[in-house]
Design an enzyme around this catalytic site. Structure first.
Site, PDB file in Angstrom:
ATOM      1  N   ARG A  65       0.795  -1.227   0.000  1.00  0.00           N
ATOM      2  CA  ARG A  65       0.000   0.000   0.000  1.00  0.00           C
ATOM      3  C   ARG A  65       0.830   1.282   0.000  1.00  0.00           C
ATOM      4  NH1 ARG A  65      -2.568  -0.308   6.126  1.00  0.00           N
ATOM      5  NH2 ARG A  65      -0.607  -0.228   7.269  1.00  0.00           N
ATOM      6  N   HIS A 266      11.118 -25.954  13.784  1.00  0.00           N
ATOM      7  CA  HIS A 266      12.477 -26.358  13.431  1.00  0.00           C
ATOM      8  C   HIS A 266      12.901 -27.667  14.093  1.00  0.00           C
ATOM      9  CE1 HIS A 266      12.517 -22.578  11.591  1.00  0.00           C
ATOM     10  NE2 HIS A 266      13.144 -21.866  12.502  1.00  0.00           N
ATOM     11  N   LYS A 366      17.932 -19.655  23.810  1.00  0.00           N
ATOM     12  CA  LYS A 366      18.518 -18.352  23.484  1.00  0.00           C
ATOM     13  C   LYS A 366      19.686 -18.066  24.431  1.00  0.00           C
ATOM     14  CE  LYS A 366      15.504 -16.530  20.416  1.00  0.00           C
ATOM     15  NZ  LYS A 366      15.899 -16.000  19.102  1.00  0.00           N
TER      16      LYS A 366
END
Length: 520
Positions: A65, A266, A366
């Site tokens: 857009r 994953h 992490k």
């Protein structure tokens, strides 16, 4: 859609699976102004052009857009390519030819008039195959999938094909739902306007060369496949570790956590490829059938079994490579008392003939010491009546490690005699490196996936029953966590390999994690 109709779609999607050449194609990217397009999609398509792998002719249309012309969008993409191309410098001659096939369609995804303009643009392409063979890439929020496909259907660009191969396909990005119910709802919405065989659910992990090579390694080498069962293997460890913390994605991670972000897709994808049965052929649906069978063979867990077999963790402040890292609860857009997991370790049991009694240990997290994805196959120990008995200690069991990233390759660990008069044994390694054997060229995952989507080959894409089977596994675990706070043994310092509770998970079985080591 009822269960019978869903089954019919899955059966239909198994037919007509012979490998097809990549024919002239028009690819329309919805969300063309987004980060994914400039960082991954356009660089991948450019490299396919560079390697002369794109069909001739082809067209790439961006739909978004923001006010742009063909020229301004091409200029933006060229600037991004200078940053994100895996080969530098950019070949200007190749870029010029590539850019000439890029067009921009201004429009809002909720505006039916914009789709009419898109249809008119496609109808104006000179080659009949460009007008007929259409690939729609939805690089959008999943909440917009149904809206986009509905509008495409209304203007005749997307037709739900009940039989035979259709030249119209839809590629959708993950996350594909946030639980089983939402995934089923998304599937129902998408299949209103496209048949299951027209839908290509993309997980970039499946486009990685080393992930694809799991099947090659297993089924083209009889020496290993004969050992790939409960008779020879003691257990399997799968690690998908990330050195980075959540960073600016704190808001997303508060909703997803490691279980939704990594395990559901994953980690379970790697597990399926490692443990699946040989398919009857390498055609798409035969491979995907076996992956689904494997996921459905995973033993379901009750709440008490989740407590025994699954560990969640969350990092607190620490250091990675000497760099200070904040605690997860101190990250931007994270609740100060959050119980969201940044680490998951779990023991999986597969109830089939091949793997009965062989535990699979999975972990992802992490802020680990370094980023590494690997599969380690631990073979059973040798009988203790010869060398073990004479040495007065237990020899290391043999192991085979598949390094998916980085330093892609394989390592076979076995015992050898140290030169000298004494009978001294120690583990030695036989190492195979992709870079050494094949050179440093490794294509980006999106290059392979986009080419396969253009060729209408769904082997590396995820089928609806596969998505739903994976969510069923994850939902049962997440439900068992509701209302339970993290304990002290579930926190880990950034820069370590996870919480004490993860070590205890294996210690109870008399085993220990083998942490990935950087290859020198």
């Amino acid at each position: 859609m009822n269960d019978v109709q869903q089954l019919d779609e899955l059966l239909d999607s198994r037919r007509d699976q012979a490998r097809r050449p990549v024919e002239p194609c028009t690819m329309v990217i919805f969300g063309a102004s987004g980060d994914l397009t400039s960082r991954k999609l356009i660089p991948a398509l450019y490299h396919l052009a560079l390697e002369k792998l794109l069909p001739q002719p082809y067209k790439i249309v961006g739909f978004a857009r923001r006010e742009k012309t063909d020229e301004t969008w091409r200029a933006e993409l060229r600037e991004a390519l200078g940053k994100f191309s895996r080969t530098q410098p950019v070949d200007e001659a190749v870029w010029a030819a590539f850019a000439a096939n890029i067009h921009y369609c201004l429009g809002d995804m909720s505006d039916s008039k914009a789709y009419e303009k898109l249809a008119s643009m496609v109808a104006g392409f000179p080659d009949e195959k460009l007008r007929r063979n259409r690939l729609f890439y939805l690089a959008t929020n999943p909440s917009q999938f149904a809206e986009v496909t509905s509008h495409l259907n209304a203007v005749g660009l997307l037709t739900r094909s009940e039989a035979g191969m259709t030249p119209e396909r839809v590629v959708v990005e993950k996350p594909f739902g946030h639980d089983l119910a939402s995934a089923q709802e998304l599937n129902a919405e998408l299949t209103r306007f496209a048949h299951e065989k027209q839908i290509f659910r993309i997980d970039h992990y499946l486009g990685k060369e080393t992930v694809q090579n799991i099947l090659t390694f297993r089924f083209s080498n009889a020496i290993f496949e004969r050992l790939w069962n409960r008779e020879a293997i003691d257990h399997v460890q799968i690690t998908v570790g990330e050195k980075l913390g959540v960073g600016s994605r704190g808001g997303y991670y508060e909703e997803a956590g490691a279980m939704r972000d990594m395990v559901q897709n994953h980690v379970l994808q790697v597990l399926a490829l490692v443990a699946m049965e040989p398919p009857v052929s390498l055609e798409a649906e035969n491979v995907r059938d076996e992956k689904v069978k494997l996921l459905k063979s995973i033993r379901p867990m009750t709440a008490s079994q989740v407590a025994e077999n699954v560990v969640r963790g969350q990092y607190f402040a620490g250091e990675v490579d000497g760099e200070p890292r904040p605690a997860y609860r101190s990250e931007v857009k994270v609740k100060p008392n959050s119980n969201v997991e940044t680490f998951v370790a779990m023991r999986i049991n597969i109830d089939n003939w091949r793997w009965s009694g062989v535990p699979f240990y999975l972990r992802t997290g992490k802020n680990l010491p370094h980023s590494a994805s690997e599969v380690r196959i631990h073979f059973k120990s040798a009988p203790s009546i010869l060398f073990n008995a004479g040495l007065g200690r237990k020899l290391d069991a043999n192991s085979l490690t598949l390094r998916l990233q980085p330093n892609e390759g394989m390592t076979l660990r076995f015992n050898g005699k140290v030169p000298g008069g004494a009978t001294e044994l120690r583990p030695v390694r036989m190492n195979f490196s992709y870079d050494t054997e094949f050179g440093a060229y490794t294509p980006e995952a999106y290059e392979r996936l986009l080419l396969e989507a253009m060729a209408a080959d769904a082997t590396l894409f995820i089928r609806r029953d596969e998505v739903e089977a994976a969510w069923g596994i994850v939902d049962a675990i997440r439900t068992a966590w509701v209302g339970k706070s993290l304990t002290n043994r579930e926190f880990y310092a950034a820069g370590t390999w996870g919480p004490f509770a993860a070590d205890e998970l294996l210690a109870r079985d008399g085993r220990e994690w083998r942490n990935p080591q950087p290859q020198k």
